[in-house]
Design a protein around this motif. Structure first.
Motif, PDB file in Angstrom:
ATOM      1  N   PRO A  11      25.457 109.249  68.351  1.00 49.65           N
ATOM      2  CA  PRO A  11      24.403 109.543  67.380  1.00 49.65           C
ATOM      3  C   PRO A  11      23.149 110.076  68.054  1.00 49.65           C
ATOM      4  O   PRO A  11      22.928 109.864  69.246  1.00 49.65           O
ATOM      5  CB  PRO A  11      24.137 108.172  66.746  1.00 49.65           C
ATOM      6  CG  PRO A  11      24.402 107.219  67.875  1.00 49.65           C
ATOM      7  CD  PRO A  11      25.545 107.813  68.647  1.00 49.65           C
ATOM      8  N   ALA A  12      22.347 110.769  67.290  1.00 50.50           N
ATOM      9  CA  ALA A  12      21.042 111.221  67.780  1.00 50.50           C
ATOM     10  C   ALA A  12      20.015 110.900  66.712  1.00 50.50           C
ATOM     11  O   ALA A  12      20.311 110.250  65.712  1.00 50.50           O
ATOM     12  CB  ALA A  12      21.059 112.716  68.090  1.00 50.50           C
ATOM     13  N   THR A  25      25.565 120.237  68.679  1.00 49.80           N
ATOM     14  CA  THR A  25      24.736 119.586  67.666  1.00 49.80           C
ATOM     15  C   THR A  25      25.398 119.776  66.309  1.00 49.80           C
ATOM     16  O   THR A  25      25.722 120.906  65.929  1.00 49.80           O
ATOM     17  CB  THR A  25      23.320 120.196  67.631  1.00 49.80           C
ATOM     18  OG1 THR A  25      22.734 120.154  68.929  1.00 49.80           O
ATOM     19  CG2 THR A  25      22.435 119.419  66.659  1.00 49.80           C
ATOM     20  N   VAL A  26      25.608 118.675  65.590  1.00 50.05           N
ATOM     21  CA  VAL A  26      26.253 118.709  64.281  1.00 50.05           C
ATOM     22  C   VAL A  26      25.292 118.127  63.245  1.00 50.05           C
ATOM     23  O   VAL A  26      24.804 117.007  63.411  1.00 50.05           O
ATOM     24  CB  VAL A  26      27.564 117.896  64.267  1.00 50.05           C
ATOM     25  CG1 VAL A  26      28.251 118.007  62.907  1.00 50.05           C
ATOM     26  CG2 VAL A  26      28.497 118.350  65.379  1.00 50.05           C
ATOM     27  N   ALA A  27      25.022 118.871  62.200  1.00 49.32           N
ATOM     28  CA  ALA A  27      24.144 118.368  61.140  1.00 49.32           C
ATOM     29  C   ALA A  27      24.776 117.160  60.465  1.00 49.32           C
ATOM     30  O   ALA A  27      25.982 117.133  60.216  1.00 49.32           O
ATOM     31  CB  ALA A  27      23.887 119.465  60.109  1.00 49.32           C
ATOM     32  N   ASP A  28      23.976 116.156  60.175  1.00 49.71           N
ATOM     33  CA  ASP A  28      24.449 114.973  59.460  1.00 49.71           C
ATOM     34  C   ASP A  28      24.512 115.312  57.970  1.00 49.71           C
ATOM     35  O   ASP A  28      23.486 115.409  57.301  1.00 49.71           O
ATOM     36  CB  ASP A  28      23.482 113.806  59.719  1.00 49.71           C
ATOM     37  CG  ASP A  28      23.965 112.514  59.092  1.00 49.71           C
ATOM     38  OD1 ASP A  28      25.138 112.456  58.669  1.00 49.71           O
ATOM     39  OD2 ASP A  28      23.178 111.550  59.041  1.00 49.71           O
ATOM     40  N   GLY A  81      14.636 110.274  75.365  1.00 56.34           N
ATOM     41  CA  GLY A  81      14.046 109.192  76.144  1.00 56.34           C
ATOM     42  C   GLY A  81      14.458 107.793  75.730  1.00 56.34           C
ATOM     43  O   GLY A  81      14.056 106.815  76.366  1.00 56.34           O
ATOM     44  N   ILE A  82      15.272 107.664  74.679  1.00 57.54           N
ATOM     45  CA  ILE A  82      15.697 106.356  74.184  1.00 57.54           C
ATOM     46  C   ILE A  82      17.181 106.168  74.477  1.00 57.54           C
ATOM     47  O   ILE A  82      17.990 107.032  74.123  1.00 57.54           O
ATOM     48  CB  ILE A  82      15.443 106.237  72.673  1.00 57.54           C
ATOM     49  CG1 ILE A  82      13.958 106.436  72.369  1.00 57.54           C
ATOM     50  CG2 ILE A  82      15.914 104.879  72.147  1.00 57.54           C
ATOM     51  CD1 ILE A  82      13.639 106.498  70.903  1.00 57.54           C
ATOM     52  N   PRO A  83      17.588 105.054  75.125  1.00 52.70           N
ATOM     53  CA  PRO A  83      19.007 104.847  75.434  1.00 52.70           C
ATOM     54  C   PRO A  83      19.868 104.842  74.178  1.00 52.70           C
ATOM     55  O   PRO A  83      19.514 104.245  73.160  1.00 52.70           O
ATOM     56  CB  PRO A  83      19.020 103.463  76.105  1.00 52.70           C
ATOM     57  CG  PRO A  83      17.636 103.286  76.635  1.00 52.70           C
ATOM     58  CD  PRO A  83      16.738 103.964  75.645  1.00 52.70           C
ATOM     59  N   ALA A  84      20.994 105.533  74.237  1.00 49.79           N
ATOM     60  CA  ALA A  84      21.929 105.602  73.113  1.00 49.79           C
ATOM     61  C   ALA A  84      23.345 105.456  73.655  1.00 49.79           C
ATOM     62  O   ALA A  84      23.651 105.904  74.759  1.00 49.79           O
ATOM     63  CB  ALA A  84      21.781 106.925  72.360  1.00 49.79           C
TER      64      ALA A  84
END
Length: 213
Positions: free
Chosen positions: A181-182, A84-87, A162-165
């Protein structure tokens, strides 16, 4: 003016002294891991901090903990590690001597690629040659992360909360790497070996203290 966009990679095989829960709890962004479909062991690696102590990125492990000392050998371990990388926007360095580039999906791809290398020991390679190999492969990983449109990458669609990325994905003889992206103002990277990336899903970790540390 000094500019740097390369985050320092974190070794997934770090000792227990580097794995405190405090860094995870201090982060000002949420952590991601595999979703509830994964029922195996979960554990922490360590976080990456800026010079002023601000937590910038970190990773959570799933499956076997990579180790050169494993009786099965590193090539037989099954794991997936989520970065996990902070934006972050373009900003001044904590010491005021330069400027830090904005973080991006490429940042997550770099951390994931270097993370995979950190827990890889090519078969039939002399110990004395590994550092030379590692330096070469690290440079390649950086170049690939900096150009996610390179033909080495393909597209892989996986669920995030739950959302396709869409993720950028590549495989090598040492394992796989992906990045995308998240939500929640973070970027996600992941790498693994022995566990297929296809069918994985990512979600915000509701209780980071539930991960072994």
């Amino acid at each position: 003016m000094e500019t740097t966009g390369r985050a320092e990679p974190q070794d997934a095989t770090a000792s227990g002294a580097d794995r405190g829960i405090d860094g995870y709890l201090m982060a000002d962004f949420p952590w991601y891991g595999l979703d509830e479909a994964f029922t195996g062991p979960r554990w922490l690696t360590r976080v990456g901090r800026a010079a002023d102590g601000t937590v910038e990125h970190g990773a959570t492990g799933h499956g076997d903990e990579p180790s050169y000392r494993s009786e099965a050998g590193p090539d037989h371990q099954r794991f997936a590690i989520v970065v996990t990388v902070a934006d972050r926007p373009v900003r001044s360095s904590p010491d005021g001597t330069g400027v830090l580039d904005a973080t991006s999906v490429s940042s997550a791809a770099w951390l994931a690629g270097s993370g995979l290398l950190s827990c890889t020991w090519p078969a039939r390679m002399e110990r004395g040659l590994r550092q030379q190999w590692l330096d070469q492969q690290t440079a390649i990983a950086w170049e690939l992360a900096d150009d996610l449109e390179n033909s080495a990458w393909t597209t892989l669609t996986l669920p995030v909360d739950g959302i396709p990325a869409e993720f950028r994905y590549r495989e090598s003889e040492y394992g796989w790497v992906l990045a995308g992206p998240a939500h929640e103002n973070v970027h996600i990277g992941a790498y693994g070996r022995g566990m297929s990336a296809y069918g994985l899903g990512f979600s915000v970790i509701k209780d980071i203290t539930a991960y072994r540390h």
